[in-house]
Design a protein around this motif. Structure first.
Motif, short mmCIF file in Angstrom:
data_model
loop_
_atom_site.label_atom_id
_atom_site.label_comp_id
_atom_site.label_asym_id
_atom_site.label_seq_id
_atom_site.Cartn_x
_atom_site.Cartn_y
_atom_site.Cartn_z
N ILE A 139 0.92 -1.36 -0.07
CA ILE A 139 -0.03 -0.09 0.03
C ILE A 139 0.91 1.28 -0.05
O ILE A 139 0.56 2.43 -0.80
N SER A 140 1.99 1.43 0.83
CA SER A 140 2.85 2.27 0.83
C SER A 140 3.44 2.77 -0.64
O SER A 140 3.59 3.96 -0.87
N ILE A 141 4.04 1.70 -1.17
CA ILE A 141 4.46 1.72 -2.67
C ILE A 141 3.48 2.48 -3.73
O ILE A 141 3.61 3.33 -4.45
N VAL A 142 2.31 1.87 -3.53
CA VAL A 142 1.20 2.38 -4.51
C VAL A 142 0.94 3.92 -4.15
O VAL A 142 0.49 4.71 -4.90
N ALA A 143 0.78 4.03 -2.66
CA ALA A 143 0.45 5.41 -2.38
C ALA A 143 1.60 6.69 -2.88
O ALA A 143 1.08 7.61 -3.30
N LEU A 144 2.95 6.16 -2.74
CA LEU A 144 3.91 6.87 -3.14
C LEU A 144 3.87 7.02 -4.64
O LEU A 144 4.11 7.93 -5.31
N TYR A 145 3.34 6.10 -5.37
CA TYR A 145 3.01 5.99 -6.92
C TYR A 145 2.05 6.97 -7.35
O TYR A 145 2.21 7.85 -8.11
N LEU A 146 0.91 7.13 -6.52
CA LEU A 146 -0.14 8.12 -6.84
C LEU A 146 0.32 9.42 -6.48
O LEU A 146 0.00 10.30 -7.23
N ILE A 147 1.17 9.76 -5.44
CA ILE A 147 1.58 11.01 -5.36
C ILE A 147 2.40 11.48 -6.16
O ILE A 147 2.27 12.62 -6.54
N PHE A 148 3.28 10.67 -6.79
CA PHE A 148 4.14 10.86 -7.93
C PHE A 148 3.42 11.29 -9.30
O PHE A 148 3.61 12.25 -9.93
N VAL A 149 2.31 10.42 -9.58
CA VAL A 149 1.60 10.80 -10.66
C VAL A 149 0.76 12.06 -10.41
O VAL A 149 0.91 12.72 -11.44
N LYS A 150 0.37 12.48 -9.39
CA LYS A 150 -0.57 13.56 -9.30
C LYS A 150 0.15 14.55 -9.10
O LYS A 150 -0.08 16.04 -9.69
N TYR A 151 1.23 14.62 -8.04
CA TYR A 151 1.98 15.99 -7.80
C TYR A 151 3.25 15.89 -7.97
O TYR A 151 3.89 16.98 -8.87
N VAL A 152 4.05 14.98 -7.57
CA VAL A 152 5.62 15.14 -7.86
C VAL A 152 5.98 15.20 -9.34
O VAL A 152 6.79 16.01 -9.51
N GLY A 153 5.73 14.14 -9.98
CA GLY A 153 6.08 14.25 -11.31
C GLY A 153 5.63 15.39 -12.15
O GLY A 153 6.64 15.77 -12.77
N PRO A 154 4.36 15.70 -12.26
CA PRO A 154 4.17 16.91 -13.02
C PRO A 154 5.02 18.05 -12.50
O PRO A 154 5.32 18.99 -13.41
N LYS A 155 5.07 18.24 -11.26
CA LYS A 155 5.99 19.51 -10.82
C LYS A 155 7.10 19.43 -11.24
O LYS A 155 7.98 20.38 -11.56
N PHE A 156 7.70 18.37 -10.95
CA PHE A 156 9.34 18.11 -11.32
C PHE A 156 9.48 18.33 -12.94
O PHE A 156 10.71 18.88 -13.25
#
Length: 273
Positions: free
Chosen positions: A36-53
């Motif tokens: 669940i932690s890996i999937v949560a980090l994945y979703l955070i990356f998709v929604k916030y971290v990736g686009p901002k980066f």
């Protein structure tokens, strides 16, 4: 709220008592928290971290690394498919009904459990698909279908390996691994460069095969339910519901990507004439 949490913990404690003891200590299986932690980090990356980066950066070029990644997944999925076909045949599995043999350490049963664990683990590896798309600024590829598929499969197959690492579970994983051999072959060839485009006319047929596998999975599960197979009903019905959601999403993807695009192209050609 505390009452509901207490009820859930009681249910989880009970569920632990019927989990498959053969896989209890396998990597990532004892607790769902890492998955669940890996999937949560994945979703955070998709929604916030990736686009901002990537907002003010040029697309990254991965060269042969991307192709190697895809062909590595071809190899892994081929291994999973081969093991499930070979071991289920040796164990005399029925395509109508095969219960999970929780107490059997027969080599072929353990091969199937091991292949299903690798299938689960491959779904964690495949989260990198989205990372590569994001870093290459291929945001059109990161659809609702893509994120839904990648974020739910690891959790569902952690549950599968934890409680039903054998029996009827082999069929869906075997089908999906076969499709993924073809899909990642396509992506691996595409990553080699524009010169490969002339050989990549078969992309839409992968989507058709994906629709076919979900239909087969529902038919296989329905036949199993009808036969009264001694397999957890919750797993049967979860698979039916999950497969139906994919049929809806993949059908929409096919219509939007191929049917409507073809119609627009024909309309444009007619105007040009």
């Amino acid at each position: 709220m505390s009452h509901l949490i207490h009820k859930f913990m009681d249910f989880y404690s009970w569920a632990e008592t019927i989990a498959d003891k053969r896989v209890a200590d396998w990597f990532l299986i004892p607790s769902i928290i890492p998955t669940i932690s890996i999937v949560a980090l994945y979703l955070i990356f998709v929604k916030y971290v990736g686009p901002k980066f990537m907002a003010n950066r040029n697309p990254y070029e991965f060269g042969m690394l991307l192709s190697a990644y895809n062909f590595a997944l071809v190899g892994l999925n081929y291994y999973i498919m081969k093991e499930l076909i070979s071991a289920s045949k040796a164990a005399k599995y029925s395509y109508i009904c095969t219960p999970v043999k929780h107490d059997s350490y027969d080599p072929n049963e353990m091969r199937i459990a091991n292949a299903l664990w690798w299938y689960y683990f491959s779904k964690l590896i495949e989260l990198l698909d989205t990372v590569f798309f994001m870093l290459r600024k291929k945001s059109r590829q990161i659809t609702v279908l893509h994120v839904y598929h990648h974020s739910t499969m690891p959790i569902l197959w952690w549950i599968g390996v934890k409680w039903v690492p054998g029996g009827q579970s082999f069929f869906g994983a075997m089908l999906n691994s076969a499709i993924h051999v073809m899909m990642y072959s396509y992506y691996g060839l595409a990553a080699l460069g524009p010169q490969m485009q002339q050989y990549l006319w078969w992309k839409k047929y992968i989507t058709m095969l994906q629709l076919g596998q979900f239909t087969l999975a529902i038919a296989h599960t329905g036949r199993s339910i009808y036969s009264g197979c001694d397999f957890p009903p919750w797993m049967h019905w979860a698979l039916v519901g999950y497969s139906m959601s994919f049929i809806i999403l993949f059908s929409n993807f096919y219509i939007q990507t191929y049917t409507k695009k073809s119609a627009r192209k024909e309309e444009q050609n007619a105007k040009e004439k």
